[in-house]
Motif scaffolding. Structure first.
Motif, PDB file in Angstrom:
ATOM      1  N   MET A 183       0.948  -1.158   0.103  1.00 50.66           N
ATOM      2  CA  MET A 183       0.031   0.078   0.134  1.00 50.66           C
ATOM      3  C   MET A 183       0.954   1.230   0.024  1.00 50.66           C
ATOM      4  O   MET A 183       1.694   1.210   0.632  1.00 50.66           O
ATOM      5  N   LYS A 184       0.442   2.081  -0.722  1.00 52.66           N
ATOM      6  CA  LYS A 184       0.966   3.494  -0.625  1.00 52.66           C
ATOM      7  C   LYS A 184       0.164   4.296   0.707  1.00 52.66           C
ATOM      8  O   LYS A 184      -0.965   4.395   0.394  1.00 52.66           O
ATOM      9  N   ILE A 185       0.900   4.603   1.668  1.00 50.18           N
ATOM     10  CA  ILE A 185       0.332   5.349   2.828  1.00 50.18           C
ATOM     11  C   ILE A 185       0.973   6.594   3.114  1.00 50.18           C
ATOM     12  O   ILE A 185       2.289   6.578   3.038  1.00 50.18           O
ATOM     13  N   ALA A 186       0.250   7.596   3.416  1.00 54.13           N
ATOM     14  CA  ALA A 186       0.629   8.866   4.106  1.00 54.13           C
ATOM     15  C   ALA A 186       0.231   8.913   5.343  1.00 54.13           C
ATOM     16  O   ALA A 186      -0.752   8.589   5.921  1.00 54.13           O
ATOM     17  N   VAL A 187       1.290   9.444   6.538  1.00 53.78           N
ATOM     18  CA  VAL A 187       1.117   9.402   7.814  1.00 53.78           C
ATOM     19  C   VAL A 187       1.270  10.971   8.116  1.00 53.78           C
ATOM     20  O   VAL A 187       2.435  11.667   7.948  1.00 53.78           O
ATOM     21  N   VAL A 188       0.488  11.538   8.359  1.00 57.33           N
ATOM     22  CA  VAL A 188       0.311  13.144   8.813  1.00 57.33           C
ATOM     23  C   VAL A 188       0.267  13.110  10.105  1.00 57.33           C
ATOM     24  O   VAL A 188      -0.549  13.021  10.968  1.00 57.33           O
ATOM     25  N   GLY A 189       1.639  13.600  10.851  1.00 53.21           N
ATOM     26  CA  GLY A 189       1.838  13.595  12.175  1.00 53.21           C
ATOM     27  C   GLY A 189       2.737  12.320  12.613  1.00 53.21           C
ATOM     28  O   GLY A 189       2.197  11.302  12.491  1.00 53.21           O
ATOM     29  N   ALA A 190       4.206  12.538  12.716  1.00 54.26           N
ATOM     30  CA  ALA A 190       5.027  11.547  12.935  1.00 54.26           C
ATOM     31  C   ALA A 190       5.437  11.322  14.397  1.00 54.26           C
ATOM     32  O   ALA A 190       6.443  11.074  14.840  1.00 54.26           O
ATOM     33  N   GLY A 191       4.376  11.558  15.352  1.00 51.37           N
ATOM     34  CA  GLY A 191       4.598  11.693  17.087  1.00 51.37           C
ATOM     35  C   GLY A 191       4.424  10.277  17.200  1.00 51.37           C
ATOM     36  O   GLY A 191       4.859   9.083  16.569  1.00 51.37           O
ATOM     37  N   GLY A 192       4.170  10.074  18.641  1.00 48.49           N
ATOM     38  CA  GLY A 192       3.702   8.460  19.104  1.00 48.49           C
ATOM     39  C   GLY A 192       3.091   7.613  18.527  1.00 48.49           C
ATOM     40  O   GLY A 192       3.634   6.616  17.811  1.00 48.49           O
ATOM     41  N   VAL A 193       1.951   7.913  17.925  1.00 46.72           N
ATOM     42  CA  VAL A 193       0.975   7.184  16.990  1.00 46.72           C
ATOM     43  C   VAL A 193       1.449   6.977  15.526  1.00 46.72           C
ATOM     44  O   VAL A 193       1.674   6.027  15.127  1.00 46.72           O
ATOM     45  N   GLY A 194       1.456   8.137  14.961  1.00 48.06           N
ATOM     46  CA  GLY A 194       2.076   8.065  13.637  1.00 48.06           C
ATOM     47  C   GLY A 194       3.460   7.573  13.135  1.00 48.06           C
ATOM     48  O   GLY A 194       3.485   6.932  12.608  1.00 48.06           O
ATOM     49  N   GLY A 195       4.406   7.937  14.327  1.00 45.87           N
ATOM     50  CA  GLY A 195       5.761   7.447  14.070  1.00 45.87           C
ATOM     51  C   GLY A 195       5.806   6.081  14.349  1.00 45.87           C
ATOM     52  O   GLY A 195       6.416   5.513  13.507  1.00 45.87           O
ATOM     53  N   TYR A 196       5.139   5.601  15.185  1.00 40.22           N
ATOM     54  CA  TYR A 196       5.345   4.176  15.577  1.00 40.22           C
ATOM     55  C   TYR A 196       4.709   3.100  14.433  1.00 40.22           C
ATOM     56  O   TYR A 196       5.454   2.411  13.910  1.00 40.22           O
ATOM     57  N   PHE A 197       3.633   3.440  14.324  1.00 34.38           N
ATOM     58  CA  PHE A 197       2.565   2.597  13.290  1.00 34.38           C
ATOM     59  C   PHE A 197       3.107   2.958  11.910  1.00 34.38           C
ATOM     60  O   PHE A 197       3.214   1.844  11.132  1.00 34.38           O
TER      61      PHE A 197
END
Length: 307
Positions: A1-15
């Motif tokens: 999948m092509k996925i964008a993660v907006v916000g690379a903190g605890g939740v976005g960074g980890y997952f």
């Protein structure tokens, strides 16, 4: 999948890091010192379940810079939701699904003001993780879980594809056929955990062990259940008892992202958590004195205290 993660903190960074490590094409939208550190040294996840280091993660500074993707994960703080939602209109209109793993229950209502309704998936995350230093995310404990689904309850190809990606990444994930209720179930727990740990300034262990603070924790969740039921959410009347029992299974050192933000002098999400419960209670005629107390206690810290 092509996925964008907006916000690379605890939740976005980890997952996001786990998905990228498993072979998904992940682009992180980040900013400030965290973005600079990731550009320089990559993204590092420190976890009891195994550390991860992405040497050269794909990074952009603004959602408008994203190429077409299959899925957008929104993981910014709640006060940024309005701005982020507006910036995602183009990528959503190109066919991307958008799923928020933010706290609270107002998040998808805000997304729906800016994005096509059919693009929005419901979801909740369960994890204790935070930015320990720029470029470094710390995961506390073993809990790391995502629950998501279509608001119409169907098991669509896109949620099946995301479930498959999560499972290949070692993420504990599941599809839920009543995601609106599930988001509220998470909200009940989160309001209790965030409100109690932040107001008392302790991790969940000491909070649940003292009879009076345990009762305070239970009351925060009980009031949230009452508000949800008044809004037509299918929550069991005694659901707070279930969540209190769940709190007993958590690591004693676990805390909330709001407690972490309070300790670091950062801005707080209290207006959308205990403050949101108190606001809903006033609208619906439901008494919420414990949640109002948390909102009042934390009011002077809500905008952050760092100089």
């Amino acid at each position: 999948m092509k996925i964008a993660v907006v916000g690379a903190g605890g939740v976005g960074g980890y997952f996001g890091a786990r998905l990228a490590k498993a072979g998904c094409d992940v682009t992180f939208v980040a900013r400030g010192a965290h973005l600079a550190a990731m550009r320089d040294k990559g993204l590092r996840i420190l976890s009891e379940g195994g550390d991860i280091h992405l040497d050269s993660p794909k990074l952009v500074e603004r959602p408008e810079q994203l190429s077409p993707v299959d899925l957008v994960i929104v993981a910014v703080k709640l006060w940024d939701t309005e701005q982020v939602a507006a910036s995602l209109r183009s990528v959503a209109e190109q066919g991307a699904a958008v799923i928020s793993f933010q706290n609270g229950v107002a998040k998808d209502e805000i997304l729906a003001k800016h994005l096509p309704a059919e693009s929005i998936l419901g979801g909740s995350s369960f994890i204790s993780a935070f930015i320990e230093s720029p470029g470094v995310v710390r995961h506390v404990g073993a809990l790391q879980r995502l629950v998501f689904g279509e608001y119409n309850g169907q098991r669509s190809a896109r949620v099946e594809d995301f479930l498959d990606a999560c499972q290949r990444a070692g993420i504990n994930a599941e599809i839920h056929d009543d995601v609106r209720r599930q988001v509220w179930e998470k909200f009940v727990f989160l309001v209790g955990l965030s409100g109690a740990t932040s107001a008392i300034r302790q991790t969940i262990g000491p909070v649940r062990e003292n009879p009076r603070s345990r009762a305070f924790l239970h009351d925060l969740m009980r009031e949230t259940v009452a508000v949800g039921r008044a809004r037509g959410i299918n929550l069991a009347e005694n659901y707070a008892d279930d969540r209190l029992a769940f709190c007993d299974t958590l690591p004693a050192g676990m805390t909330s992202s709001m407690h972490n933000d309070l300790e670091r002098g950062n801005r707080l999400e209290v207006a959308w958590l205990s403050g949101g419960v108190a606001d809903y209670g006033r609208e619906l005629g439901v008494q919420t004195p414990r949640n109002q107390a948390v909102a009042d206690i934390l009011a002077i810290y809500a905008q952050g205290t760092r100089r």
